[in-house]
Scaffold this motif. Structure first.
Motif, PDB file in Angstrom:
ATOM      1  N   LYS A  92       0.829  -1.205   0.000  1.00 55.04           N
ATOM      2  CA  LYS A  92       0.000   0.000   0.000  1.00 55.04           C
ATOM      3  C   LYS A  92       0.863   1.255   0.000  1.00 55.04           C
ATOM      4  O   LYS A  92       0.590   2.213  -0.722  1.00 55.04           O
ATOM      5  CB  LYS A  92      -0.918   0.002   1.219  1.00 55.04           C
ATOM      6  CG  LYS A  92      -2.028  -1.034   1.161  1.00 55.04           C
ATOM      7  CD  LYS A  92      -2.900  -0.958   2.407  1.00 55.04           C
ATOM      8  CE  LYS A  92      -4.012  -1.988   2.363  1.00 55.04           C
ATOM      9  NZ  LYS A  92      -4.851  -1.949   3.593  1.00 55.04           N
ATOM     10  N   ARG A  93       1.918   1.248   0.827  1.00 54.66           N
ATOM     11  CA  ARG A  93       2.785   2.432   0.887  1.00 54.66           C
ATOM     12  C   ARG A  93       3.526   2.646  -0.423  1.00 54.66           C
ATOM     13  O   ARG A  93       3.681   3.784  -0.877  1.00 54.66           O
ATOM     14  CB  ARG A  93       3.778   2.311   2.046  1.00 54.66           C
ATOM     15  CG  ARG A  93       4.711   3.511   2.158  1.00 54.66           C
ATOM     16  CD  ARG A  93       5.585   3.476   3.378  1.00 54.66           C
ATOM     17  NE  ARG A  93       4.831   3.796   4.587  1.00 54.66           N
ATOM     18  CZ  ARG A  93       5.394   3.969   5.781  1.00 54.66           C
ATOM     19  NH1 ARG A  93       6.718   3.840   5.918  1.00 54.66           N
ATOM     20  NH2 ARG A  93       4.674   4.260   6.830  1.00 54.66           N
TER      21      ARG A  93
ATOM     22  N   ALA B 281       2.562   1.833  -3.432  1.00 50.16           N
ATOM     23  CA  ALA B 281       1.622   2.372  -4.416  1.00 50.16           C
ATOM     24  C   ALA B 281       1.432   3.875  -4.208  1.00 50.16           C
ATOM     25  O   ALA B 281       1.372   4.647  -5.177  1.00 50.16           O
ATOM     26  CB  ALA B 281       0.283   1.642  -4.307  1.00 50.16           C
ATOM     27  N   TYR B 282       1.349   4.293  -2.932  1.00 43.83           N
ATOM     28  CA  TYR B 282       1.211   5.717  -2.615  1.00 43.83           C
ATOM     29  C   TYR B 282       2.468   6.484  -3.029  1.00 43.83           C
ATOM     30  O   TYR B 282       2.380   7.584  -3.605  1.00 43.83           O
ATOM     31  CB  TYR B 282       0.954   5.874  -1.121  1.00 43.83           C
ATOM     32  CG  TYR B 282       0.878   7.311  -0.651  1.00 43.83           C
ATOM     33  CD1 TYR B 282      -0.224   8.099  -0.928  1.00 43.83           C
ATOM     34  CD2 TYR B 282       1.928   7.872   0.080  1.00 43.83           C
ATOM     35  CE1 TYR B 282      -0.293   9.415  -0.505  1.00 43.83           C
ATOM     36  CE2 TYR B 282       1.874   9.192   0.515  1.00 43.83           C
ATOM     37  CZ  TYR B 282       0.757   9.953   0.214  1.00 43.83           C
ATOM     38  OH  TYR B 282       0.705  11.251   0.635  1.00 43.83           O
ATOM     39  N   VAL B 283       3.650   5.898  -2.764  1.00 42.96           N
ATOM     40  CA  VAL B 283       4.920   6.552  -3.119  1.00 42.96           C
ATOM     41  C   VAL B 283       5.038   6.718  -4.629  1.00 42.96           C
ATOM     42  O   VAL B 283       5.445   7.773  -5.125  1.00 42.96           O
ATOM     43  CB  VAL B 283       6.109   5.728  -2.569  1.00 42.96           C
ATOM     44  CG1 VAL B 283       7.424   6.211  -3.170  1.00 42.96           C
ATOM     45  CG2 VAL B 283       6.171   5.831  -1.052  1.00 42.96           C
TER      46      VAL B 283
ATOM     47  N   LYS C 124       2.674   6.917  -6.792  1.00 42.41           N
ATOM     48  CA  LYS C 124       1.707   7.918  -7.229  1.00 42.41           C
ATOM     49  C   LYS C 124       2.271   9.322  -7.026  1.00 42.41           C
ATOM     50  O   LYS C 124       2.127  10.200  -7.892  1.00 42.41           O
ATOM     51  CB  LYS C 124       0.404   7.746  -6.444  1.00 42.41           C
ATOM     52  CG  LYS C 124      -0.717   8.659  -6.878  1.00 42.41           C
ATOM     53  CD  LYS C 124      -1.983   8.397  -6.072  1.00 42.41           C
ATOM     54  CE  LYS C 124      -3.104   9.338  -6.477  1.00 42.41           C
ATOM     55  NZ  LYS C 124      -4.349   9.092  -5.679  1.00 42.41           N
ATOM     56  N   LYS C 125       2.915   9.557  -5.866  1.00 48.96           N
ATOM     57  CA  LYS C 125       3.510  10.877  -5.598  1.00 48.96           C
ATOM     58  C   LYS C 125       4.691  11.141  -6.524  1.00 48.96           C
ATOM     59  O   LYS C 125       4.897  12.274  -6.973  1.00 48.96           O
ATOM     60  CB  LYS C 125       3.957  10.952  -4.134  1.00 48.96           C
ATOM     61  CG  LYS C 125       2.818  11.049  -3.141  1.00 48.96           C
ATOM     62  CD  LYS C 125       3.299  11.426  -1.761  1.00 48.96           C
ATOM     63  CE  LYS C 125       3.740  12.863  -1.694  1.00 48.96           C
ATOM     64  NZ  LYS C 125       4.088  13.285  -0.318  1.00 48.96           N
TER      65      LYS C 125
ATOM     66  N   LYS D   2      11.481   3.609   3.585  1.00 54.19           N
ATOM     67  CA  LYS D   2      10.027   3.625   3.649  1.00 54.19           C
ATOM     68  C   LYS D   2       9.443   2.234   3.906  1.00 54.19           C
ATOM     69  O   LYS D   2       8.231   2.107   4.072  1.00 54.19           O
ATOM     70  CB  LYS D   2       9.446   4.238   2.368  1.00 54.19           C
ATOM     71  CG  LYS D   2       9.662   5.737   2.290  1.00 54.19           C
ATOM     72  CD  LYS D   2       8.910   6.367   1.159  1.00 54.19           C
ATOM     73  CE  LYS D   2       9.090   7.881   1.154  1.00 54.19           C
ATOM     74  NZ  LYS D   2       8.496   8.528   2.334  1.00 54.19           N
TER      75      LYS D   2
ATOM     76  N   TRP E 129      -5.334   9.093  11.643  1.00 53.22           N
ATOM     77  CA  TRP E 129      -6.090   8.846  10.421  1.00 53.22           C
ATOM     78  C   TRP E 129      -7.481   9.463  10.483  1.00 53.22           C
ATOM     79  O   TRP E 129      -8.104   9.705   9.440  1.00 53.22           O
ATOM     80  CB  TRP E 129      -6.184   7.345  10.186  1.00 53.22           C
ATOM     81  CG  TRP E 129      -6.851   6.992   8.897  1.00 53.22           C
ATOM     82  CD1 TRP E 129      -8.074   6.414   8.730  1.00 53.22           C
ATOM     83  CD2 TRP E 129      -6.344   7.222   7.574  1.00 53.22           C
ATOM     84  NE1 TRP E 129      -8.364   6.266   7.388  1.00 53.22           N
ATOM     85  CE2 TRP E 129      -7.324   6.761   6.654  1.00 53.22           C
ATOM     86  CE3 TRP E 129      -5.173   7.784   7.065  1.00 53.22           C
ATOM     87  CZ2 TRP E 129      -7.150   6.837   5.274  1.00 53.22           C
ATOM     88  CZ3 TRP E 129      -5.013   7.862   5.697  1.00 53.22           C
ATOM     89  CH2 TRP E 129      -5.983   7.392   4.822  1.00 53.22           C
TER      90      TRP E 129
ATOM     91  N   GLU F  96      -8.026  12.464   8.373  1.00 51.76           N
ATOM     92  CA  GLU F  96      -8.142  12.193   6.943  1.00 51.76           C
ATOM     93  C   GLU F  96      -9.587  11.881   6.567  1.00 51.76           C
ATOM     94  O   GLU F  96     -10.042  12.229   5.471  1.00 51.76           O
ATOM     95  CB  GLU F  96      -7.223  11.018   6.560  1.00 51.76           C
ATOM     96  CG  GLU F  96      -5.749  11.237   6.831  1.00 51.76           C
ATOM     97  CD  GLU F  96      -5.128  12.287   5.927  1.00 51.76           C
ATOM     98  OE1 GLU F  96      -5.799  12.726   4.961  1.00 51.76           O
ATOM     99  OE2 GLU F  96      -3.968  12.677   6.179  1.00 51.76           O
TER     100      GLU F  96
END
Length: 443
Positions: A274-275, A277-279, A281-282, A298, A325, A328
Motif C-alpha cells: 500500500k505504501r 503504491a502511494y509513493v 503515485k507521488k 520507507k 487517520w 483524513e
C-alpha cells in the motif's frame, strides 16, 4: 450533552439571525444601505446553496436566490457582489462561529484520563485551482489552496484553522502555533510537520508528541562519550515482517536533539504494498523518483516520542499514532460531501466566498456531529461514523438554516436519525477508534 447541543443550536439561531448577520455585514462594509440581497440570503447562498457555489452557473445561483429569498438579480449583478468586502463578511461569520464553538465542545475533554489535557491532531489538506490567482494562492505546479486544521480528537474542538497557499510549509505553520500547547497535551503529527525546533518546544512546555522521523534526518547514539550514527539498515534487515524494536535515548539531526524513545518497525508485506503504491503515485505527480536509500527506509515505520515508557509501550504508541487517520476521514468528507475542492474558473473573490461559506457549513455540522457522537456513546455505547453523520447533517442543516425556528424542536428526530443510519460499521478483526481509546484507558 443534550444541553450542550441545545446551547449550540441556540448559538447558531442567534448568529444566523437577520439582525446579527446584518450587523456583521455592516461592520465590514459589505452592506451599507438597504438592498435586495440581504446578508442572510448571501450567507445561505455561499454556505448552503443547492450545489457548490464554485460549480454552479451564475444563472442557477440567481434562480436559487429568487426561489429561497425572493431576491431578483441579474447574472452580472450577482457577480459584482463577490467582492473583498463579501469575503470579509464571511470570514467574520466564520471566526465568530469558531469562537462560540470552543466552549460548546471543550468540556467534553474532562473525560480524558489524567495523563492528557488534550489529544491534538494537526494535518493539512490542499487542492489545485483552475485559475491563476497570482501570489495569493501559489502552488508547486499551478495555483492551489491549503487548509491547516488542528482539532481535539475526543471533543472535536477546532484548535487551529488557517487558509494558506498550497506551497506554504506545514512545519513552519506548526512552529508558529506552538504557543497554544498546554502541559500534558499530546500532539500527533504527520511527516510534513516534522521540525526539531517544534519537538524541543513541545517538550519544554511539558507536553507530549508522537511523530514520524523524516528520512533525511540522521539519528545518533552516545556511547562512552562518543557519538555513533544509528545504523537502521542493519537492524532492519534482522527484523521480520511486523516486528519492532525500541531504542532509548537517541539524538536527532546535526543539533543532536535529545529524544527519549525511537520505535522502529518493519512493515508487513500488505502494508508495504500500500505504501509503495502511494509513493509511486507521488513520484509520478512530482515527476521525480526517490533515491534508493529513501525508498528502502520507507519499508519501515519510525516513530519518535517523549511519552513515558511505563505508561505506553511501543505497541500502544503505534495505536495512539494510528488515531491520526481520523483527520483524513474528516478531510474526505469536506471534499466529497461539501465540494470544498470542486472549483471551476472564476474570479478570486467568488472562490473565496465559496471557501469560507463551505468552512462555515463544515463547522456547524461537524460541531453537532461530535456532540451527537458523544451523546450516543454515553447513552447507549453506540459509535457514530463521522462520514455517515456528515452526509446526513449536510442536507439536514440546509433545511434548518432556511427555517431556523425549527432547529430545537427537530433535535430529537435528528438524533434518532443518526442513531439509526450513522452507526459505524464494525469489520471483523479491526478495532474502531472507540475500541482503541477504551483499550488505552483514555475514554
Amino acid at each position: 450533552m443534550a444541553k450542550k447541543m441545545k446551547a449550540w443550536i441556540k448559538t447558531i439561531r442567534q448568529l444566523f439571525s437577520y439582525e446579527e448577520l446584518t450587523r456583521l455585514a455592516r461592520k465590514v462594509g459589505f452592506i451599507q444601505r438597504q438592498r435586495s440581497l440581504t446578508a442572510e440570503a448571501f450567507l445561505t447562498l455561499c454556505a448552503w446553496g443547492d450545489g457548490s457555489l464554485a460549480c454552479q452557473s451564475l444563472q442557477r445561483l440567481c434562480a436559487d436566490l429568487a426561489l429561497w429569498h425572493d431576491c431578483s438579480l441579474s447574472n452580472e449583478g450577482l457577480n459584482q457582489r463577490f467582492t473583498p468586502r463579501a469575503v470579509a463578511f464571511l470570514k467574520e461569520v466564520f471566526f465568530t462561529l469558531l469562537m462560540h464553538q470552543r466552549p460548546a465542545l471543550s468540556s467534553i475533554t474532562e473525560t480524558y484520563r489524567a495523563c492528557f489535557t488534550r489529544l491534538r491532531i494537526l494535518d493539512s489538506t490542499s487542492f489545485l485551482l483552475p485559475t491563476d490567482y497570482g501570489e495569493d494562492y501559489q502552488g508547486s505546479v499551478s495555483s492551489g489552496a491549503k487548509i491547516q486544521f488542528e482539532y481535539e480528537l475526543l471533543s472535536g474542538t477546532c484548535l487551529q484553522l488557517c487558509v494558506q497557499q498550497a506551497n506554504d510549509s506545514d512545519a513552519r505553520f506548526a512552529y508558529h502555533t506552538q504557543h497554544t500547547i498546554l502541559p500534558n497535551d499530546l500532539c500527533i503529527r504527520d511527516l510534513g510537520f516534522f521540525s526539531l525546533a517544534t519537538l524541543a518546544e513541545i517538550d519544554a512546555r511539558g507536553a507530549y508528541y508522537i511523530t514520524r522521523l523524516r528520512s533525511d534526518i540522521k539519528v545518533y547514539i552516545k556511547q562512552d562519550g562518543e557519538w555513533h550514527e544509528w545504523d537502521w539498515e542493519s537492524i532492519g534487515n534482522r527484523l521480520g515482517e511486523g516486528e519492532a524494536v525500541e531504542v532509548e535515548h537517541v539524538y536527532i539531526g546535526h543539533q543532536r536533539l535529545y529524544v527519549p524513545r525511537l520505535i522502529f518497525r518493519r512493515l508487513t508485506a500488505e502494508e508495504w504494498e500500500k505504501r509503495l503504491a502511494y509513493v509511486r503515485k507521488k513520484e509520478k505527480k512530482k515527476g521525480k523518483a526517490l533515491s534508493r536509500q529513501t525508498l528502502e527506509q520507507k519499508k519501515y515505520h519510525i516513530l519518535l516520542t517523549n511519552l513515558p515508557q511505563e505508561s505506553f509501550d511501543a505497541q500502544q504508541v503505534y495505536e495512539l499514532y494510528s488515531l491520526r487517520w481520523q483527520v483524513e476521514l474528516l478531510f474526505k468528507g469536506w471534499k466529497s460531501l461539501f465540494d470544498l475542492d470542486r472549483v471551476k474558473k472564476m474570479k478570486k473573490e467568488r472562490f473565496e466566498c465559496h471557501l469560507y461559506g463551505t468552512l462555515i457549513a463544515i463547522l456547524v455540522t461537524q460541531t453537532l456531529l461530535f456532540q451527537a457522537r458523544r451523546y450516543w456513546h454515553q447513552r447507549e455505547g453506540i459509535e457514530i461514523s463521522e462520514w455517515k453523520a456528515l452526509n446526513i447533517l449536510q442536507s439536514y442543516w440546509h433545511r434548518f438554516l432556511l427555517h431556523p425556528q425549527a432547529m430545537e424542536t427537530a433535535l430529537p428526530s435528528l438524533l434518532s436519525l443518526l442513531r439509526k443510519h450513522a452507526r459505524k460499521d464494525r469489520r471483523k478483526g479491526e478495532e474502531t477508534v472507540s475500541d482503541l481509546l477504551k483499550k488505552l484507558e483514555i475514554w
